[in-house]
Design a protein around this motif. Structure first.
Motif, PDB file in Angstrom:
ATOM      1  N   ALA A   1      56.430  71.805 -60.915  1.00 26.95           N
ATOM      2  CA  ALA A   1      56.284  72.205 -62.116  1.00 26.95           C
ATOM      3  C   ALA A   1      55.753  73.640 -62.263  1.00 26.95           C
ATOM      4  O   ALA A   1      56.259  74.750 -62.544  1.00 26.95           O
ATOM      5  CB  ALA A   1      55.884  71.170 -63.212  1.00 26.95           C
ATOM      6  N   ASN A   2      54.767  73.745 -61.475  1.00 25.45           N
ATOM      7  CA  ASN A   2      53.976  74.823 -61.827  1.00 25.45           C
ATOM      8  C   ASN A   2      54.547  76.014 -60.803  1.00 25.45           C
ATOM      9  O   ASN A   2      54.419  77.342 -61.348  1.00 25.45           O
ATOM     10  CB  ASN A   2      52.503  74.595 -61.180  1.00 25.45           C
ATOM     11  CG  ASN A   2      51.541  73.736 -62.114  1.00 25.45           C
ATOM     12  OD1 ASN A   2      52.397  73.377 -63.168  1.00 25.45           O
ATOM     13  ND2 ASN A   2      50.446  73.284 -61.794  1.00 25.45           N
ATOM     14  N   ARG A   3      54.980  75.515 -59.681  1.00 31.36           N
ATOM     15  CA  ARG A   3      55.639  76.548 -58.754  1.00 31.36           C
ATOM     16  C   ARG A   3      56.877  77.189 -59.670  1.00 31.36           C
ATOM     17  O   ARG A   3      57.255  78.162 -59.262  1.00 31.36           O
ATOM     18  CB  ARG A   3      56.075  75.946 -57.566  1.00 31.36           C
ATOM     19  CG  ARG A   3      54.908  75.913 -56.640  1.00 31.36           C
ATOM     20  CD  ARG A   3      54.659  76.801 -55.882  1.00 31.36           C
ATOM     21  NE  ARG A   3      55.558  77.339 -54.746  1.00 31.36           N
ATOM     22  CZ  ARG A   3      56.113  78.436 -54.915  1.00 31.36           C
ATOM     23  NH1 ARG A   3      55.813  79.197 -55.902  1.00 31.36           N
ATOM     24  NH2 ARG A   3      57.392  78.868 -54.167  1.00 31.36           N
ATOM     25  N   ARG A   4      57.390  76.349 -60.234  1.00 26.46           N
ATOM     26  CA  ARG A   4      58.551  76.983 -60.918  1.00 26.46           C
ATOM     27  C   ARG A   4      58.103  78.387 -61.880  1.00 26.46           C
ATOM     28  O   ARG A   4      59.114  79.298 -61.870  1.00 26.46           O
ATOM     29  CB  ARG A   4      59.161  76.237 -61.877  1.00 26.46           C
ATOM     30  CG  ARG A   4      60.523  76.732 -62.760  1.00 26.46           C
ATOM     31  CD  ARG A   4      61.002  75.654 -63.692  1.00 26.46           C
ATOM     32  NE  ARG A   4      61.329  74.345 -63.019  1.00 26.46           N
ATOM     33  CZ  ARG A   4      60.609  73.394 -62.842  1.00 26.46           C
ATOM     34  NH1 ARG A   4      59.672  73.304 -63.559  1.00 26.46           N
ATOM     35  NH2 ARG A   4      61.029  72.475 -62.117  1.00 26.46           N
ATOM     36  N   HIS A   5      56.786  78.194 -62.513  1.00 25.03           N
ATOM     37  CA  HIS A   5      56.669  79.354 -63.149  1.00 25.03           C
ATOM     38  C   HIS A   5      55.741  80.426 -62.511  1.00 25.03           C
ATOM     39  O   HIS A   5      55.516  81.503 -62.882  1.00 25.03           O
ATOM     40  CB  HIS A   5      55.761  78.928 -64.460  1.00 25.03           C
ATOM     41  CG  HIS A   5      56.442  78.684 -65.831  1.00 25.03           C
ATOM     42  ND1 HIS A   5      56.866  79.737 -66.646  1.00 25.03           N
ATOM     43  CD2 HIS A   5      57.286  77.679 -66.248  1.00 25.03           C
ATOM     44  CE1 HIS A   5      57.691  79.500 -67.248  1.00 25.03           C
ATOM     45  NE2 HIS A   5      57.973  78.053 -67.221  1.00 25.03           N
TER      46      HIS A   5
ATOM     47  N   GLU B   1      46.055  72.534 -66.321  1.00 25.83           N
ATOM     48  CA  GLU B   1      45.637  73.262 -65.103  1.00 25.83           C
ATOM     49  C   GLU B   1      46.595  74.375 -64.809  1.00 25.83           C
ATOM     50  O   GLU B   1      46.279  75.583 -64.431  1.00 25.83           O
ATOM     51  CB  GLU B   1      45.390  72.335 -64.080  1.00 25.83           C
ATOM     52  CG  GLU B   1      44.765  72.738 -62.706  1.00 25.83           C
ATOM     53  CD  GLU B   1      44.760  71.813 -61.890  1.00 25.83           C
ATOM     54  OE1 GLU B   1      44.604  70.583 -62.303  1.00 25.83           O
ATOM     55  OE2 GLU B   1      44.747  71.972 -60.690  1.00 25.83           O
ATOM     56  N   GLY B   2      47.878  74.046 -64.963  1.00 27.93           N
ATOM     57  CA  GLY B   2      49.155  74.860 -64.618  1.00 27.93           C
ATOM     58  C   GLY B   2      49.039  76.180 -65.317  1.00 27.93           C
ATOM     59  O   GLY B   2      49.401  77.225 -64.862  1.00 27.93           O
ATOM     60  N   ILE B   3      48.752  75.820 -66.744  1.00 25.13           N
ATOM     61  CA  ILE B   3      48.885  77.242 -67.720  1.00 25.13           C
ATOM     62  C   ILE B   3      47.685  78.010 -67.391  1.00 25.13           C
ATOM     63  O   ILE B   3      47.805  79.072 -67.576  1.00 25.13           O
ATOM     64  CB  ILE B   3      48.979  76.637 -69.046  1.00 25.13           C
ATOM     65  CG1 ILE B   3      49.824  77.529 -69.996  1.00 25.13           C
ATOM     66  CG2 ILE B   3      47.702  76.330 -69.653  1.00 25.13           C
ATOM     67  CD1 ILE B   3      50.115  76.667 -71.414  1.00 25.13           C
ATOM     68  N   THR B   4      46.474  77.442 -67.015  1.00 23.58           N
ATOM     69  CA  THR B   4      45.404  78.306 -66.538  1.00 23.58           C
ATOM     70  C   THR B   4      45.925  79.007 -65.114  1.00 23.58           C
ATOM     71  O   THR B   4      45.498  80.143 -65.246  1.00 23.58           O
ATOM     72  CB  THR B   4      44.299  77.467 -66.117  1.00 23.58           C
ATOM     73  OG1 THR B   4      43.972  76.586 -67.683  1.00 23.58           O
ATOM     74  CG2 THR B   4      42.919  78.375 -66.106  1.00 23.58           C
ATOM     75  N   GLN B   5      46.331  78.252 -64.423  1.00 27.12           N
ATOM     76  CA  GLN B   5      46.725  78.896 -63.034  1.00 27.12           C
ATOM     77  C   GLN B   5      47.807  80.280 -63.358  1.00 27.12           C
ATOM     78  O   GLN B   5      47.640  81.324 -62.506  1.00 27.12           O
ATOM     79  CB  GLN B   5      47.286  77.780 -62.257  1.00 27.12           C
ATOM     80  CG  GLN B   5      47.915  78.582 -60.842  1.00 27.12           C
ATOM     81  CD  GLN B   5      46.822  78.562 -59.851  1.00 27.12           C
ATOM     82  OE1 GLN B   5      45.747  78.493 -60.144  1.00 27.12           O
ATOM     83  NE2 GLN B   5      47.308  79.056 -58.618  1.00 27.12           N
ATOM     84  N   ALA B   6      48.698  80.172 -64.490  1.00 32.51           N
ATOM     85  CA  ALA B   6      49.434  80.989 -64.573  1.00 32.51           C
ATOM     86  C   ALA B   6      48.708  82.219 -65.099  1.00 32.51           C
ATOM     87  O   ALA B   6      49.118  83.491 -64.416  1.00 32.51           O
ATOM     88  CB  ALA B   6      50.554  80.645 -65.773  1.00 32.51           C
ATOM     89  N   THR B   7      47.712  81.952 -65.825  1.00 33.51           N
ATOM     90  CA  THR B   7      46.956  83.214 -66.210  1.00 33.51           C
ATOM     91  C   THR B   7      46.359  84.206 -64.915  1.00 33.51           C
ATOM     92  O   THR B   7      46.400  85.286 -64.880  1.00 33.51           O
ATOM     93  CB  THR B   7      45.901  82.713 -67.122  1.00 33.51           C
ATOM     94  OG1 THR B   7      46.184  81.937 -68.039  1.00 33.51           O
ATOM     95  CG2 THR B   7      45.184  83.749 -67.573  1.00 33.51           C
ATOM     96  N   LYS B   8      45.939  83.251 -64.202  1.00 33.48           N
ATOM     97  CA  LYS B   8      45.152  83.735 -63.089  1.00 33.48           C
ATOM     98  C   LYS B   8      45.994  84.520 -62.034  1.00 33.48           C
ATOM     99  O   LYS B   8      45.551  85.747 -61.720  1.00 33.48           O
ATOM    100  CB  LYS B   8      44.618  82.615 -62.020  1.00 33.48           C
ATOM    101  CG  LYS B   8      43.315  81.819 -62.814  1.00 33.48           C
ATOM    102  CD  LYS B   8      42.731  80.777 -61.933  1.00 33.48           C
ATOM    103  CE  LYS B   8      41.670  79.997 -62.889  1.00 33.48           C
ATOM    104  NZ  LYS B   8      41.200  78.869 -61.851  1.00 33.48           N
ATOM    105  N   VAL B   9      47.208  83.934 -61.864  1.00 37.73           N
ATOM    106  CA  VAL B   9      48.171  84.604 -61.015  1.00 37.73           C
ATOM    107  C   VAL B   9      48.907  85.972 -61.665  1.00 37.73           C
ATOM    108  O   VAL B   9      49.026  86.945 -61.140  1.00 37.73           O
ATOM    109  CB  VAL B   9      49.463  83.766 -60.587  1.00 37.73           C
ATOM    110  CG1 VAL B   9      50.480  84.475 -59.743  1.00 37.73           C
ATOM    111  CG2 VAL B   9      48.688  82.680 -59.816  1.00 37.73           C
ATOM    112  N   ALA B  10      48.852  85.840 -62.876  1.00 36.21           N
ATOM    113  CA  ALA B  10      49.191  87.224 -63.567  1.00 36.21           C
ATOM    114  C   ALA B  10      48.109  88.425 -63.525  1.00 36.21           C
ATOM    115  O   ALA B  10      48.690  89.218 -63.074  1.00 36.21           O
ATOM    116  CB  ALA B  10      49.426  86.961 -65.230  1.00 36.21           C
TER     117      ALA B  10
END
Ligand SMILES: *Cc1c(COP(=O)(O)O)cnc(C)c1O
Length: 944
Positions: free
Chosen positions: A14-18, A758-767
């Motif tokens: 799921a997280n990898r998709r985003h 966790e995934g939504i936070t990871q998205a922020t970090k990768v952005a």
């Protein structure tokens, strides 16, 4: 022998998709930016003083689990046949439009067409929309959509006030307007000092008002011709606005023929699902003399550098109406995708088809009226198009319930009246069911209309050939395909637009929105039929509160700018409730244009605060201006991270100063993609923020809408959040529907649950990683403006292109050249003129970021050739960009090769994206404004 299985869970991606970069790619990127780990980069970038101390914590669902969960929620909604009307009608979305437009990323992932060369497809579809609206309303100029019918009426009121030469501050509203329209107009009028007078149209005193709004057909169904009142208004230099219905206008005399100056309404019933209130495209058209004050975007026709026809947005460098404190409107995101759908619906049916639908609706309504009259329930309105209101005395609740028992919702009009609206999906069986509910017999089929002869339409409409295509689905499918192929959307390449957060809109998030359980609910359907929506909205609000640190959410505003306006009204109401008279709003000079525009609409006086050299708010100036405002200080509006893409450390101080002087802090949350899981606006000291769900929370941009801009507030402001005539609340509404564009909220809800905390936070970090990676790789070739203390940027970076001006290369040249490389340009000249603001988002792979970097480097090399005098600026590929197939086949007399022109680094060989037109001439388009479809001969040109 037993297997040794890998620990890779195929459903747990799921997280990898985003998240674009793979773990290995992230490691490479971290090395480039000089950080040991992702968390180390974040610690370096986001100041400790603003970090949240608890992690977001809810589980991630797999795709399959998410769909199952969405199915369970959907099953709690009970869509019935809606005969409620009141501005929302049943419609049959042609499956070809649903599949090829609404469910097609080529359409829904596009950005607003500010770069016309890569947006010719949607510009043509929007021009068709304008032509359709102009024709049907009988007024020559129309815009490319507004947010909803009620806000369109409010916009018309403000436009009327500016256009009218009358000194009056009174705006008359016919009591036959929809209740939600009246309420939104009243909300808008109050802070502007406009007095709204609601009464029967024959009581209008034309000399005492600056304008008037009529509704035709009226909300209760009756048809009355406002021509006389309009003539009287004109005698006193006042402006007439008519709210109307496009389907009715295929049979009825058009507002233009009645003398109306402005027409507004909703194009929902042209194939756009009810969606529990939206999104739908509202429209506005006007007399030619008023076109320069028309709010919203207007598509126009111009020419490209070869002199061939090309479309573009007219009359606006960015948005003509959002002129900071001089703004007349704050509409930015509108309803482009829905306007496109409605325009295809009209292309599909053509004038004969639309008229046939309208005739059938009308004659069925006439038959029902006859049936009811024969049974002793004669409708109160003798004339109508599709709606009748019946007095039923004390039988109201019994009849309404009997209808519901038969699967039909009728309109509750006060205690003793019932409204019934027919539409395209009404069948004979529905008529029988309504008759049964009333206990009357269904009369025989009739061919006798209930429209007075003098209100029948005598003029033609939709005469343009585009509305007369062969209607074979093959032809229609190919037309939609042809248009989308002209455009560059996220389904082709990254769109690194700073501040706009063009991230992935995952397919699984999009799927539920076209399920009938979400799509076929009327916004005013009884609450017990919308239990699934209620559950979803409650959970979504709770999650957004958790993410932002606020205590309450309003899901009503249907764009970011509407959120700003709603938030400022909330602040104003709070001050009023405390008996304080405060109206000054401090806004930093770098703010998004909608900020001062919204403040102006909320009746506040804007005071501009200076920026320091490094882009940060000038604290000394801020304090001085807050002090000067003193007990007049209502609010400040700040953007965080700043418009310059930096986490300013002084944010808490700004909040403290504002509170010290009794003001409230509005924090523009459009940049929340840099904060989710790391920092909460509510915890920084802000009192209210809007969130752009069409940026951070995955609602697609749709080529310029739809969007949703809910606002979060601290508890002290909660009692003052927008209310609605249908759902209650002390404050007035800012949207026609209680939950704005409710049917796109499942997208954000799905994103939040797919990712987990966790995934939504990871998205922020990768952005943040992506932006720092681009900044680091391009630094040297380009100056990177504004960084935090540690040399980091937040989720976007600003590249300086001003030094190239001396050599004659403009930021425009770079933006157009990027099209040849197969990219959409970054945000241009904002917040600093002559710069590019790049926001890669978390969803792009390293390979795509590298492709962009290579493109920018090759452009820099071309600039160097101009700087060194190797090639003249006017002869360079930068000047001639974008290159088209037309260039390729014409004589080639340029000092660079065709290869260099058309296939610069980054461009794909096989999958090359060809802009369909060369550079579009902006001046020619504005000088000679054409904003309806040009004659057929021009369609024979190369663009076809
Ligand atoms: C996008 C944006 C807005 C406006 O949002 P709309 O939905 O287009 O009205 C406001 N402020 C900032 C900083 C933005 O980036």
């Amino acid at each position: 022998m037993p297997w040794t299985t890998t620990d890779y869970d195929p459903t747990d991606f799921a997280n990898r998709r985003h998240i674009g970069p793979s773990p290995a790619e992230m490691a490479d990127m971290l090395e480039v930016v000089g950080a040991k780990t992702l968390d180390a980069l974040i610690d370096d970038t986001v100041p400790a003083s603003i970090r949240q101390d608890t992690a977001l914590d809810w589980p991630a669902l797999s795709e399959a689990e998410l769909l199952e969960h969405m199915r369970a929620i959907a099953a709690k909604n009970k869509p019935m046949v809606s005969m409620i009307g009141q501005g929302y009608f049943g419609t049959h979305t042609p499956p070809a439009i649903q599949r090829n437009v609404l469910e097609n990323p080529a359409w829904y992932t596009a950005y607003t067409p500010y770069q016309p060369e890569i947006a010719q497809g949607r510009l043509e579809a929007l021009l068709n929309f304008q032509t359709m609206v102009a024709d049907l309303t009988g007024l020559p100029v129309a815009n490319a959509s507004l947010l909803d019918e009620a806000t369109a009426a409010a916009e018309a009121m403000v436009m009327a006030q500016r256009a009218s030469k009358s000194k009056s501050r009174v705006f008359f509203v016919d009591e036959n307007c929809h209740p939600q329209t009246i309420a939104v107009v009243e909300t808008r009028a109050e802070p502007l000092g406009i007095e709204v007078q609601v009464a029967a149209s024959d009581s209008l005193e034309a000399d005492a008002v600056f304008g008037a709004l009529f509704q035709y057909p009226g909300t209760f169904g009756g048809l009355s011709d406002p021509s006389e009142q309009i003539a009287a208004l004109h005698e006193h230099k006042a402006i007439a606005v008519v709210a109307t219905d496009l389907l009715a206008l295929t049979l009825l005399k058009e507002p233009g023929a009645m003398g109306a100056d402005i027409a507004v309404g909703s194009a929902q019933r042209f194939g756009v699902p009810l969606g529990y209130g939206g999104p739908h495209a509202a429209f506005m058209s006007c007399r030619d003399a008023l076109k320069r004050s028309l709010p919203g975007r207007i598509v126009g026709v111009s020419v490209d550098s070869h002199g061939q026809k090309a479309y573009r947005l007219s009359l606006q460098t960015r948005e003509q109406h959002i002129r900071r404190e001089k703004a007349t409107s704050n509409v930015c995101t509108a309803q482009a995708l829905l306007a496109v759908m409605a325009s295809f619906y009209a292309v599909f049916y053509g004038p004969q088809g639309l008229r046939a639908i309208a005739e059938r609706v009308h004659l069925r309504a006439a038959r029902l009226a006859t049936s009811l009259a024969a049974g002793g329930f004669a409708p109160q309105n003798e004339t109508f198009f599709d709606t009748m209101t019946v007095e039923v005395g004390n039988k109201q609740s019994r009849i309404m319930a009997a209808a519901v028992a038969r699967g039909i919702n009728l309109r509750d009009v006060g205690a003793d009246r019932i409204g019934i609206s027919l539409d395209e999906v009404t069948t004979e069986a529905h008529l029988s069911a309504v008759c049964e509910a009333f206990g009357v017999a269904l009369a025989p089929v009739t061919d006798l209309p209930a429209i007075p002869d003098d209100l029948l339409r005598s003029s033609d409409y939709l005469t343009h050939p585009i509305f007369h295509m062969n209607r074979a689905e093959s032809e229609m499918m190919r037309y939609m395909r042809r248009l989308s192929d002209r455009d560059l959307a996220l389904d082709r390449a990254m769109i690194p637009l700073g501040s706009c957060t063009m991230k992935l809109n995952a397919a699984v998030e999009m799927m539920p929105i076209t399920w009938p359980e979400f799509g076929n609910l009327h916004p005013f359907a009884p609450a017990d039929q919308a239990a699934g929506y209620a559950e979803m909205l409650e959970d979504l609000s709770a999650k957004l509160c958790e993410i932002t640190g606020y205590d309450a959410m309003s899901l009503q505003p249907n764009s970011g700018a509407q959120g700003e306006y709603a938030g400022l009204l909330t602040i104003a109401a709070y001050h009023r409730a405390n008996g304080e008279d405060r109206n000054i709003c401090l806004i930093p000079v770098s703010a998004h244009g909608t900020n001062p525009a919204s403040a102006q609409m909320a009746g506040m006086q804007v005071v501009v605060v200076k920026a320091q050299e490094n882009g940060d708010i000038d604290l000394a100036d801020f304090r001085a201006k807050a002090e000067a405002a003193g007990d007049k200080l209502a609010a400040c509006m700040i953007t965080y991270p700043s418009t310059h893409g930096v986490f300013e450390e002084s944010v808490r101080e700004v909040c403290d100063i504002t509170h010290e002087f009794g003001g409230q802090v509005y924090l523009d949350g459009a940049n929340l993609n840099a904060m989710v899981g790391l920092s909460k606006p509510g915890a920084l000291g802000a009192d209210v923020s809007h969130l752009n769900l069409h940026k951070t929370f995955c609602i697609p941009h749709g080529g310029g809408g739809p969007g949703m801009g809910p606002i979060g507030v601290k508890s002290h402001l909660a009692p003052h959040l927008p209310g609605h005539p249908e759902t209650g609340g002390a404050a007035g509404p800012v949207s026609a529907a209680p939950y704005g564009s409710a049917s796109i909220l499942p997208i954000s809800y799905a994103y939040i649950h797919l990712m987990g905390g966790e995934g939504i936070t990871q998205a922020t970090k990768v952005a943040i990683l992506g932006a720092n990676y681009i900044a680091r790789r391009l630094e040297g070739d380009y100056g990177v403006l504004f960084k935090g203390k540690t040399g980091r940027v937040a989720h976007e970076c600003i590249l300086d292109t001003r030094p190239f001006a001396e050599a004659g290369v403009t930021v425009d040249d770079i933006a157009k050249r990027l099209m040849d490389n197969g990219f959409h340009a970054p945000t241009m000249s904002w917040p600093v003129a002559g710069t590019l603001m790049v926001e890669p988002t978390e969803s792009e792979t390293k390979a795509e970021l590298d492709r962009f970097i290579t493109a920018m480097q090759s452009i820099r090399a071309e600039i160097a050739e101009v700087e060194s005098g190797k090639i003249a600026a006017d002869d360079s590929p930068l000047h001639h960009a974008p290159h088209t197939m037309e260039d390729l086949v014409r004589d080639w007399d340029r000092p660079y090769s065709r290869e260099q022109g058309c296939f610069p680094p980054g461009a794909f060989r096989v999958d090359k994206y060809w802009p369909p037109v060369n550079r579009v001439d902006n001046v020619a388009g504005d000088r000679n404004l054409i904003c309806t479809c040009p004659p057929l001969e021009e369609y024979m040109d190369a663009a076809e």
